[in-house]
Design an enzyme around this catalytic site. Structure first.
Site, PDB file in Angstrom:
ATOM      1  N   TYR A 126      59.800  47.778  59.929  1.00 56.20           N
ATOM      2  CA  TYR A 126      59.970  49.200  59.599  1.00 56.20           C
ATOM      3  C   TYR A 126      61.144  49.787  60.387  1.00 56.20           C
ATOM      4  O   TYR A 126      61.958  50.530  59.839  1.00 56.20           O
ATOM      5  CB  TYR A 126      58.665  49.931  59.909  1.00 56.20           C
ATOM      6  CG  TYR A 126      58.592  51.365  59.418  1.00 56.20           C
ATOM      7  CD1 TYR A 126      58.568  51.661  58.062  1.00 56.20           C
ATOM      8  CD2 TYR A 126      58.507  52.426  60.322  1.00 56.20           C
ATOM      9  CE1 TYR A 126      58.480  52.970  57.617  1.00 56.20           C
ATOM     10  CE2 TYR A 126      58.411  53.731  59.888  1.00 56.20           C
ATOM     11  CZ  TYR A 126      58.394  54.008  58.538  1.00 56.20           C
ATOM     12  OH  TYR A 126      58.307  55.316  58.101  1.00 56.20           O
TER      13      TYR A 126
ATOM     14  N   SER B 134      63.282  58.107  59.481  1.00 59.60           N
ATOM     15  CA  SER B 134      62.112  58.228  60.361  1.00 59.60           C
ATOM     16  C   SER B 134      62.617  58.234  61.805  1.00 59.60           C
ATOM     17  O   SER B 134      63.708  57.714  62.079  1.00 59.60           O
ATOM     18  CB  SER B 134      61.180  57.032  60.150  1.00 59.60           C
ATOM     19  OG  SER B 134      60.152  57.026  61.119  1.00 59.60           O
TER      20      SER B 134
ATOM     21  N   ASP C 247      58.737  50.872  39.848  1.00 61.01           N
ATOM     22  CA  ASP C 247      58.809  50.203  41.152  1.00 61.01           C
ATOM     23  C   ASP C 247      60.280  50.178  41.551  1.00 61.01           C
ATOM     24  O   ASP C 247      61.100  49.534  40.884  1.00 61.01           O
ATOM     25  CB  ASP C 247      58.253  48.774  41.013  1.00 61.01           C
ATOM     26  CG  ASP C 247      58.236  48.032  42.347  1.00 61.01           C
ATOM     27  OD1 ASP C 247      59.000  48.424  43.270  1.00 61.01           O
ATOM     28  OD2 ASP C 247      57.472  47.062  42.463  1.00 61.01           O
TER      29      ASP C 247
ATOM     30  N   THR D  78      49.636  61.941  56.330  1.00 63.28           N
ATOM     31  CA  THR D  78      49.722  61.502  54.933  1.00 63.28           C
ATOM     32  C   THR D  78      48.804  60.295  54.749  1.00 63.28           C
ATOM     33  O   THR D  78      48.343  59.709  55.741  1.00 63.28           O
ATOM     34  CB  THR D  78      51.155  61.050  54.556  1.00 63.28           C
ATOM     35  OG1 THR D  78      51.428  59.799  55.225  1.00 63.28           O
ATOM     36  CG2 THR D  78      52.207  62.065  54.923  1.00 63.28           C
TER      37      THR D  78
ATOM     38  N   VAL E 125      53.505  62.182  60.479  1.00 62.07           N
ATOM     39  CA  VAL E 125      53.118  63.195  59.483  1.00 62.07           C
ATOM     40  C   VAL E 125      51.742  62.821  58.940  1.00 62.07           C
ATOM     41  O   VAL E 125      51.465  61.634  58.708  1.00 62.07           O
ATOM     42  CB  VAL E 125      54.137  63.230  58.314  1.00 62.07           C
ATOM     43  CG1 VAL E 125      53.842  64.410  57.396  1.00 62.07           C
ATOM     44  CG2 VAL E 125      55.573  63.298  58.829  1.00 62.07           C
TER      45      VAL E 125
ATOM     46  N   ASP F 195      57.187  56.966  40.862  1.00 61.53           N
ATOM     47  CA  ASP F 195      56.201  56.331  41.750  1.00 61.53           C
ATOM     48  C   ASP F 195      55.661  55.080  41.067  1.00 61.53           C
ATOM     49  O   ASP F 195      55.464  55.067  39.849  1.00 61.53           O
ATOM     50  CB  ASP F 195      55.055  57.309  42.072  1.00 61.53           C
ATOM     51  CG  ASP F 195      54.411  57.005  43.419  1.00 61.53           C
ATOM     52  OD1 ASP F 195      54.489  57.851  44.329  1.00 61.53           O
ATOM     53  OD2 ASP F 195      53.821  55.896  43.564  1.00 61.53           O
TER      54      ASP F 195
ATOM     55  N   LYS G 231      64.302  51.374  58.457  1.00 62.48           N
ATOM     56  CA  LYS G 231      64.617  52.802  58.610  1.00 62.48           C
ATOM     57  C   LYS G 231      65.938  53.004  59.351  1.00 62.48           C
ATOM     58  O   LYS G 231      66.690  53.932  59.054  1.00 62.48           O
ATOM     59  CB  LYS G 231      63.476  53.530  59.325  1.00 62.48           C
ATOM     60  CG  LYS G 231      62.254  53.742  58.455  1.00 62.48           C
ATOM     61  CD  LYS G 231      62.563  54.599  57.228  1.00 62.48           C
ATOM     62  CE  LYS G 231      61.302  54.971  56.451  1.00 62.48           C
ATOM     63  NZ  LYS G 231      61.606  55.708  55.204  1.00 62.48           N
TER      64      LYS G 231
HETATM   65  N1  LIG Z   1      53.743  59.571  57.300  1.00 66.22           N
HETATM   66  C1  LIG Z   1      54.525  59.479  58.375  1.00 66.22           C
HETATM   67  O1  LIG Z   1      54.081  59.643  59.523  1.00 66.22           O
HETATM   68  C2  LIG Z   1      56.004  59.210  58.192  1.00 66.22           C
HETATM   69  C3  LIG Z   1      56.848  59.410  59.293  1.00 66.22           C
HETATM   70  C4  LIG Z   1      58.208  59.166  59.158  1.00 66.22           C
HETATM   71  C5  LIG Z   1      58.710  58.736  57.940  1.00 66.22           C
HETATM   72  N2  LIG Z   1      57.868  58.541  56.887  1.00 66.22           N
HETATM   73  C6  LIG Z   1      58.464  58.086  55.627  1.00 66.22           C
HETATM   74  O2  LIG Z   1      58.295  59.088  54.645  1.00 66.22           O
HETATM   75  C7  LIG Z   1      58.195  58.479  53.366  1.00 66.22           C
HETATM   76  C8  LIG Z   1      56.914  58.941  52.698  1.00 66.22           C
HETATM   77  O3  LIG Z   1      55.838  58.545  53.517  1.00 66.22           O
HETATM   78  P1  LIG Z   1      54.358  59.081  53.271  1.00 66.22           P
HETATM   79  O4  LIG Z   1      53.672  59.015  54.576  1.00 66.22           O
HETATM   80  O5  LIG Z   1      54.389  60.351  52.510  1.00 66.22           O
HETATM   81  O6  LIG Z   1      53.796  57.880  52.367  1.00 66.22           O
HETATM   82  P2  LIG Z   1      52.638  57.803  51.282  1.00 66.22           P
HETATM   83  O7  LIG Z   1      52.107  56.421  51.385  1.00 66.22           O
HETATM   84  O8  LIG Z   1      51.709  58.956  51.382  1.00 66.22           O
HETATM   85  O9  LIG Z   1      53.456  57.942  49.916  1.00 66.22           O
HETATM   86  C9  LIG Z   1      54.385  56.981  49.540  1.00 66.22           C
HETATM   87  C10 LIG Z   1      54.469  56.951  48.027  1.00 66.22           C
HETATM   88  O10 LIG Z   1      55.465  55.983  47.684  1.00 66.22           O
HETATM   89  C11 LIG Z   1      54.992  55.217  46.591  1.00 66.22           C
HETATM   90  N3  LIG Z   1      55.618  53.887  46.596  1.00 66.22           N
HETATM   91  C12 LIG Z   1      55.390  52.879  47.483  1.00 66.22           C
HETATM   92  N4  LIG Z   1      56.101  51.806  47.133  1.00 66.22           N
HETATM   93  C13 LIG Z   1      56.802  52.136  46.009  1.00 66.22           C
HETATM   94  C14 LIG Z   1      57.695  51.442  45.167  1.00 66.22           C
HETATM   95  N5  LIG Z   1      58.005  50.159  45.382  1.00 66.22           N
HETATM   96  N6  LIG Z   1      58.234  52.099  44.110  1.00 66.22           N
HETATM   97  C15 LIG Z   1      57.921  53.392  43.873  1.00 66.22           C
HETATM   98  N7  LIG Z   1      57.048  54.092  44.620  1.00 66.22           N
HETATM   99  C16 LIG Z   1      56.506  53.468  45.676  1.00 66.22           C
HETATM  100  C17 LIG Z   1      53.486  55.122  46.807  1.00 66.22           C
HETATM  101  O11 LIG Z   1      52.808  54.805  45.612  1.00 66.22           O
HETATM  102  C18 LIG Z   1      53.172  56.516  47.344  1.00 66.22           C
HETATM  103  O12 LIG Z   1      52.833  57.396  46.291  1.00 66.22           O
HETATM  104  C19 LIG Z   1      58.265  56.974  53.605  1.00 66.22           C
HETATM  105  O13 LIG Z   1      59.599  56.543  53.455  1.00 66.22           O
HETATM  106  C20 LIG Z   1      57.832  56.844  55.048  1.00 66.22           C
HETATM  107  O14 LIG Z   1      58.304  55.671  55.636  1.00 66.22           O
HETATM  108  C21 LIG Z   1      56.542  58.769  56.978  1.00 66.22           C
END
Ligand SMILES: NC(=O)c1ccc[n+]([C@@H]2O[C@H](COP(=O)([O-])OP(=O)(O)OC[C@H]3O[C@@H](n4cnc5c(N)ncnc54)[C@H](O)[C@@H]3O)[C@@H](O)[C@H]2O)c1
Length: 276
Positions: free
Chosen positions: A165, A152, A73, A200, A198, A45, A169
């Site tokens: 996005y 997604s 990163d 989050t 989700v 992360d 995706k």
């Molecule tokens: N939350 C939703 O509704 C949802 C729905 C469909 C898909 N997603 C996908 O699921 C995945 C996780 O989403 P989430 O909601 O848990 O997000 P989140 O923001 O809660 O967590 C994402 C994590 O990724 C880390 N991150 C971001 N950029 C980074 C980088 N350049 N290098 C390393 N780490 C990095 C962040 O620090 C964070 O800890 C993502 O790919 C998101 O697009 C989320």
């Protein structure tokens, strides 16, 4: 009824898993479940405190697995390459890679700032490419494994005002198929999980837009957002030997969203329209 986390099985005992974005949301839930099933999990992360917080929680001795946090990163290719080599050398194996980290940017193509467009593609698409490019050879060297990419529902259709996005995706979904057929004979299974909305920290931002969250939830036959653990459970299945027959699958975890045509629920029909 919401998902009940049993955490009793141990499909990942002795295995090493890497989860990008493991410091929050879906990634965090995946880390916790993998550790609950015996894995050693490397939390990748860019947010070091977030990764450390999850690693500390896992290492409290209540689950059989363990975790470590690596600040990285995923857009930084040389750093990703160095981390992959270090991780697989230190552990002498690499069984699972979950490409979860991803970000979005609001705005139509006419509105979105070019930097936001590029950053979205860089993290959400190129990050998956970088990690896969770095970890696949390490996995092959150590006898194969499983990769789960987080797509997604936004990778399957369009959303209003979300082209960056949607594009990123959509590419992750098809990249997963391509990776799957390229590497299955190297002993690596690749699949893609496509969640709907989700609860989050990422989706939390949508609550700040007046009425928007409720409008989203209204589209779901379940009338609720998913929990991170509900997505993580499917990720674990695909990463486990239970899914040995699944290669290049796009698995929806969307509470029924994509099963709906978009037609409204039918009000009670007048007698003339019912029956024979
Ligand atoms: N939350 C939703 O509704 C949802 C729905 C469909 C898909 N997603 C996908 O699921 C995945 C996780 O989403 P989430 O909601 O848990 O997000 P989140 O923001 O809660 O967590 C994402 C994590 O990724 C880390 N991150 C971001 N950029 C980074 C980088 N350049 N290098 C390393 N780490 C990095 C962040 O620090 C964070 O800890 C993502 O790919 C998101 O697009 C989320």
């Amino acid at each position: 009824m919401n998902f009940v986390d049993t955490g009793t099985a141990a499909r990942f005992e002795g295995r090493v898993a890497v989860v990008t974005g493991g410091g929050s949301g879906i990634g965090e839930a995946t880390v916790r479940r993998l550790a609950a099933e015996g894995a050693h999990v490397v939390i990748v992360d860019s947010n070091a405190p977030a990764g450390n917080r999850v690693a500390d929680a896992v290492n409290d001795g209540k689950v059989p697995g363990t975790a470590e946090a690596v600040e990285l990163d995923i857009t930084d290719w040389p750093a990703v390459q160095a981390a992959a080599s270090d991780i697989s050398t230190r552990h002498d194996r690499l069984d699972v890679l979950v490409n979860c980290a991803g970000i979005g940017a609001f705005g139509t193509v006419a509105e979105v700032a070019f930097d936001d467009w590029k950053r979205t593609l860089d993290v959400t698409l190129n990050g998956v490419f970088h990690c896969s490019r770095a970890f696949v050879p390490e996995m092959v060297r150590r006898g194969g494994g499983a990769i789960v990419n987080i797509g997604s529902t936004a990778g399957l259709r369009g959303d209003y005002g979300l082209p960056a996005y949607n594009a990123a995706k959509g590419a992750v979904v098809n990249l997963s198929r391509s990776m799957a057929i390229d590497h299955i004979r190297d002993g690596i299974r690749v699949n893609c999980v496509c969640p709907g909305i989700v609860e989050t920290p990422q989706s939390e931002k949508l609550r700040r837009i007046d009425g928007y969250w409720d409008a989203i939830i209204e589209q779901y036959p379940t009338r609720r957002a998913l929990e991170p653990g509900e997505v993580a459970a499917v990720v674990l299945f695909l990463a486990s030997d239970d899914a040995s027959g699944m290669v290049g699958a796009t698995v929806l975890v969307d509470g029924g969203l994509s099963s709906w045509t978009g037609q409204p629920e039918r009000p009670p029909a007048p007698a003339a329209l019912t029956g024979s």
